[in-house]
Each structure stands twice: as structure tokens, then as C-alpha cells.
Design a protein around this motif. Structure first.
Motif, PDB file in Angstrom:
ATOM      1  N   GLY A   3       1.086   7.763  -4.047  1.00 12.73           N
ATOM      2  CA  GLY A   3       0.519   7.263  -2.796  1.00 12.73           C
ATOM      3  C   GLY A   3       0.735   8.228  -1.649  1.00 12.73           C
ATOM      4  O   GLY A   3      -0.136   8.413  -0.796  1.00 12.73           O
TER       5      GLY A   3
ATOM      6  N   ASP B 107       0.864  -1.179   0.000  1.00 13.92           N
ATOM      7  CA  ASP B 107       0.000   0.000   0.000  1.00 13.92           C
ATOM      8  C   ASP B 107       0.901   1.229   0.000  1.00 13.92           C
ATOM      9  O   ASP B 107       1.472   1.606   1.022  1.00 13.92           O
ATOM     10  CB  ASP B 107      -0.905  -0.001   1.240  1.00 13.92           C
ATOM     11  CG  ASP B 107      -1.889   1.167   1.246  1.00 13.92           C
ATOM     12  OD1 ASP B 107      -1.804   2.029   0.345  1.00 13.92           O
ATOM     13  OD2 ASP B 107      -2.727   1.230   2.163  1.00 13.92           O
ATOM     14  N   TYR B 108       1.040   1.850  -1.160  1.00 16.37           N
ATOM     15  CA  TYR B 108       1.951   2.978  -1.278  1.00 16.37           C
ATOM     16  C   TYR B 108       1.486   4.193  -0.483  1.00 16.37           C
ATOM     17  O   TYR B 108       2.277   5.099  -0.220  1.00 16.37           O
ATOM     18  CB  TYR B 108       2.139   3.344  -2.749  1.00 16.37           C
ATOM     19  CG  TYR B 108       3.022   2.363  -3.490  1.00 16.37           C
ATOM     20  CD1 TYR B 108       4.400   2.356  -3.300  1.00 16.37           C
ATOM     21  CD2 TYR B 108       2.478   1.428  -4.370  1.00 16.37           C
ATOM     22  CE1 TYR B 108       5.214   1.456  -3.969  1.00 16.37           C
ATOM     23  CE2 TYR B 108       3.285   0.525  -5.048  1.00 16.37           C
ATOM     24  CZ  TYR B 108       4.652   0.540  -4.842  1.00 16.37           C
ATOM     25  OH  TYR B 108       5.462  -0.366  -5.500  1.00 16.37           O
ATOM     26  N   ARG B 109       0.228   4.208  -0.070  1.00 16.35           N
ATOM     27  CA  ARG B 109      -0.243   5.331   0.746  1.00 16.35           C
ATOM     28  C   ARG B 109       0.378   5.330   2.133  1.00 16.35           C
ATOM     29  O   ARG B 109       0.426   6.367   2.797  1.00 16.35           O
ATOM     30  CB  ARG B 109      -1.774   5.276   0.872  1.00 16.35           C
ATOM     31  CG  ARG B 109      -2.515   5.529  -0.444  1.00 16.35           C
ATOM     32  CD  ARG B 109      -3.990   5.243  -0.296  1.00 16.35           C
ATOM     33  NE  ARG B 109      -4.232   3.845   0.056  1.00 16.35           N
ATOM     34  CZ  ARG B 109      -5.424   3.318   0.276  1.00 16.35           C
ATOM     35  NH1 ARG B 109      -6.503   4.078   0.209  1.00 16.35           N
ATOM     36  NH2 ARG B 109      -5.566   2.035   0.568  1.00 16.35           N
TER      37      ARG B 109
ATOM     38  N   ARG C  41       4.646   5.650  -8.323  1.00 14.05           N
ATOM     39  CA  ARG C  41       3.630   5.029  -7.471  1.00 14.05           C
ATOM     40  C   ARG C  41       3.804   5.464  -6.016  1.00 14.05           C
ATOM     41  O   ARG C  41       2.810   5.676  -5.297  1.00 14.05           O
ATOM     42  CB  ARG C  41       3.692   3.506  -7.592  1.00 14.05           C
ATOM     43  CG  ARG C  41       3.280   2.992  -8.967  1.00 14.05           C
ATOM     44  CD  ARG C  41       2.976   1.499  -8.952  1.00 14.05           C
ATOM     45  NE  ARG C  41       4.173   0.691  -8.748  1.00 14.05           N
ATOM     46  CZ  ARG C  41       4.976   0.292  -9.718  1.00 14.05           C
ATOM     47  NH1 ARG C  41       4.721   0.645 -10.987  1.00 14.05           N
ATOM     48  NH2 ARG C  41       6.034  -0.450  -9.456  1.00 14.05           N
TER      49      ARG C  41
ATOM     50  N   CYS D 224      -4.775  13.898  -2.560  1.00 13.91           N
ATOM     51  CA  CYS D 224      -5.470  12.936  -3.415  1.00 13.91           C
ATOM     52  C   CYS D 224      -6.940  13.296  -3.600  1.00 13.91           C
ATOM     53  O   CYS D 224      -7.608  12.757  -4.479  1.00 13.91           O
ATOM     54  CB  CYS D 224      -5.335  11.516  -2.852  1.00 13.91           C
ATOM     55  SG  CYS D 224      -6.196  11.252  -1.292  1.00 13.91           S
TER      56      CYS D 224
END
Length: 437
Positions: free
Chosen positions: A329, A19-21, A325, A383
């Protein structure tokens, strides 16, 4: 000084996808935890107005006040005493931001849906706004410009501005902030900071009438008050500690990258500085540059705390593709692209408050004179949210104009849909207009 996070090969690891967030941690900035502490402050201002504000100024700012309004002559006196070079810089910043703001100003849009059927999408400026300008760790005079110019271009009728009182300046806001107010023609200025300033704008207090919208960055107490009072008053965003992410490859200049990381770290011990790169050699070179540059800068302890915190890191990735990415994120407030074909890479970025392209567009340019706005979403909110602009100070109103024939053309559909929702009165409001009398 800065830790390293190695994400190389992470996309190929078995199990749950990365999960790049959450790949890059952020500083602990717990607004919910602060709300119970700002709630009594806001309530006191709501109930007791200026009396409560002056008590908080004494407690938090060390300033004894009898009045919270800044006399207009004080702003003009500050402008007269302003360093000519600072004035020239402010005037250029204002000129450039005003030019971009005027181009962003949206016009009314009229749509004719048939003979006698018209919907106008009208842009209406907010009636009254309160601008908050931080004056604690650093007197952010540039925030006067970034808040006031788009509000003026939008056509806001009434603009009030507040900044914390400074004991060393006789209980007034910093004189450079006052000078900028005079330069912009802002005459309603208050010496109030923190949560109590947001409450003053939300509820009104003494000479300050309540506003419709509060904009501007601040510390955790200011941001918590904005969250608490959202709904009582409109807010622009919940901007937390500043952050910079840099996506770079082996073409980047290590001295430039280090200087840019340092530039945001000097804002706040909680400021985030993140370098995302596939080049281990660049990481080594930037680390060496930071050691040299931090040692000779002014706010050494603040910068070391920021760069050494969990929110700052060198992030190693397989390639620029994975780097994209990561930065998407992370959704940084400020994102620099220092790679080959930087413009093409930047065009693929989805999530960022502002994107700075190539070696000659550092974030500090955007802080002052790029013509862009530096009040931007933080904490990953890029985002879904945008930075401050003219649009933040306007509202959209649909104006509907239909003739009898135009209503008749669509009337049966209205009645049918009203019956489908079991709201017959809605349909009746159409029938009564179209029936023969």
C-alpha cells in the motif's frame, strides 16, 4: 525519535476496511501549491532566455553569471583533480550499470500476421535529452551516472546535463559532478539549477537547444516545473523526497536496520524512513540503535528532522503477511526485506521502486554500485510507475507493411468497422485500393 503506528488487529476491526495506501502518512510535498511560484520563472526563461536564467542564478544561488555553459576544459580539469578513490568508485558504478542497461535494451520485434502482412515493433531512441543533477543539499554525483549511462546505452544522439551553480566553486557545478561528466564523455554541461533549468531544457535558451525529454530528481521547485511543462517536454517522473521502507521480523539485525533508516534520512529533512515489523522487541532495539548512531553522524539536525517528521514511523503489524499489505500500500521508492526467507517474501512484493533482499543488500548499495538505477518513483507512484532505465530513453514505433493481397484479406473488416463508427472515409481509403480500375 520516531513515532509508532500500531496496525495490529486493524484488519479485524468493524466498519470500513483499512486503506493501506494511507496507513503511513507522507511528508507535505505540495507540487500544486508550488506551481504558481514556478510558472513566472518558466515564462521568464521562455521569453528572455539566458538573461532570465542569470537573474535567477543571482537570486537563488548567489552566483553572478555571464555564461551558463560550462567550458569542456573545466570538466577535464575536474577529472584530473579527482581523488583516485572516487574515480575508481565512479568507474565501477558505471561498469555495473552499463552491464545491466545493455541487458535491458530491447530489440525490434517482427510479427508476421499472414502472407504479406507484417508489423514491426521498432525501438527508437529519444533524439535529445536533458539530464538534471541536484547539487543543493548534496552534490549527487551518482545521479550523473544513473541518468547518463542508460541514455548512452539507449543510443540517445544528443545529451545535455545541468546542475546548479555553486558560489564556492566559482559559479560552476560541483567539481565532482563535472569530473563525472568528463568520465562519461558528456561535453554539453550547464551551470543552471531549479525550475529555470527545466525551462531551459523545455524551451531552449542561448547555447542550449530544446530537448525532447528531461530526466533526473530534484527539489520541489524542479519537480513542480516538470509537472508544469509536461507536454511541452517529456519527463521521466515527478520524484519527490526520498523514502525507505523496511519490512523486517525478529531475525533482522537492529544495527543494520537503524543504519539503513539513517542512510536515507540524511538526504533531506522531508525524507521518509519507515520500519514495518511484527516485532516490538526489534522496534525497541532499532530505536536504541538510532539514538547511538544519529549522535555520531555528520548531518544530525537534518536526520533528526526527517526521523521525527510525520513521514517517518515504526509500524507494528500482526505478522509479515500484514506487513506485506502495508508495504504494498505504501509503494516505497526503496523497500528492504529483512525477514526469514527474504527472497520468497520479496517475490510477493507488487509495489516498490526497487527491492533490496536480505541483510547484505542495503539501499545505499543501490544508490551507487549495485548495477540498478537509483532514480525511482516516490510518493506512492511505484504502484504505477517504474524507475529510470534504458526504456525511458526509447520510444516504440509500429511499422506496418501490407501487400495488396494481405490488405484484401482484411479489407472487408476495416470497411465494416469504419461504417460502425460512422467514418465512411476510412473505409473508402481501403476500397479505392482494392477496386478494379
Amino acid at each position: 525519535m520516531m513515532r509508532r503506528i500500531d496496525l495490529r488487529g486493524a484488519g479485524d476491526r468493524p466498519g470500513a476496511p483499512l486503506d493501506y495506501r494511507t496507513a503511513v502518512p507522507r511528508a507535505d510535498f505540495d507540487i500544486e501549491a508550488a506551481i504558481p511560484q514556478v510558472h513566472p520563472i518558466c515564462e521568464a526563461v521562455r521569453l528572455r532566455g539566458v538573461e532570465a536564467i542569470t537573474e535567477f542564478s543571482a537570486r537563488f544561488d548567489g552566483v553572478e553569471q555571464t555564461e551558463i555553459a560550462v567550458p569542456v576544459e573545466e570538466t577535464h580539469r575536474a577529472l584530473e583533480r579527482l581523488d583516485p578513490a572516487i574515480r575508481a568508485g565512479l568507474e565501477e558504478s558505471i561498469r555495473r550499470l552499463r552491464a545491466t542497461s545493455e541487458r535491458e535494451l530491447e530489440r525490434d520485434v517482427v510479427t508476421d500476421l499472414g502472407d504479406g502482412a507484417r508489423v514491426t515493433h521498432r525501438k527508437v531512441p529519444v533524439d535529445r535529452v536533458g539530464l538534471y543533477v541536484p547539487g543543493g543539499i548534496a552534490p549527487l554525483v551518482s545521479s550523473v551516472v544513473m541518468n547518463a549511462v542508460p541514455a548512452q546505452v539507449a543510443g540517445v544522439r544528443s545529451i545535455a546535463l545541468t546542475s546548479s551553480p555553486q558560489a564556492e566553486h566559482g559559479g560552476l557545478p560541483h567539481p565532482t559532478i563535472l569530473a563525472a561528466c568528463a568520465l562519461l564523455g558528456i561535453e554539453e554541461v550547464y551551470a543552471v539549477g531549479g525550475a529555470q533549468a527545466v525551462a531551459m531544457f523545455a524551451y531552449g535558451a542561448g547555447p542550449c537547444e530544446r530537448v525532447d525529454l528531461v530526466t533526473g530528481p530534484g527539489n520541489i521547485w524542479t519537480v513542480s516545473a516538470k509537472r508544469l511543462l509536461k507536454g511541452v517536454v517529456g519527463i521521466d517522473s515527478e520524484a519527490g523526497p526520498t523514502e525507505i521502507a523496511i519490512l523486517a521480523d525478529d531475525t533482522a539485525d537492529a544495527a543494520h536496520v537503524a543504519a539503513d533508516l539513517l542512510s536515507q534520512a540524511e538526504h533531506d529533512p522531508l525524507a521518509a524512513a519507515v520500519l514495518v515489523t511484527p516485532s516490538e522487541a526489534l522496534v525497541d532495539d532499532v530505536a536504541a540503535e538510532l539514538d547511538k548512531q544519529v549522535a555520531v553522524t555528520r548531518h544530525v539536525e537534518r536526520i533528526r528532522t526527517s526521523l521525527g517528521g510525520p513521514q517517518s514511523a515504526f509500524v507494528l503489524v500482526d505478522d509479515v503477511e500484514q506487513g506485506l499489505r502495508v508495504v504494498d500500500g505504501y509503494a516505497a521508492e526503496h523497500l528492504e526485506i529483512q525477514t526469514r526467507d527474504a527472497a520468497a517474501v520479496a517475490a510477493r512484493v507488487r509495489n516498490a521502486g526497487a527491492v533490496f533482499v536480505g541483510p547484505w543488500a542495503p539501499v545505499s548499495l543501490g544508490d551507487y554500485c549495485a548495477g540498478s538505477n537509483h532514480v525511482l518513483p516516490t510518493g506512492g507512484c511505484a504502484c504505477h510507475s517504474s524507475g529510470l532505465s534504458v526504456r525511458a530513453f526509447t520510444r516504440s514505433v509500429h511499422v506496418v507493411e501490407y501487400s495488396r493481397d494481405a490488405l484484401a484479406e482484411v479489407g472487408d473488416h476495416v470497411v465494416t468497422l469504419a461504417e460502425a463508427e460512422d467514418l465512411p472515409g476510412h473505409g473508402a481509403a481501403v476500397r479505392v485500393r482494392l477496386q478494379d480500375r
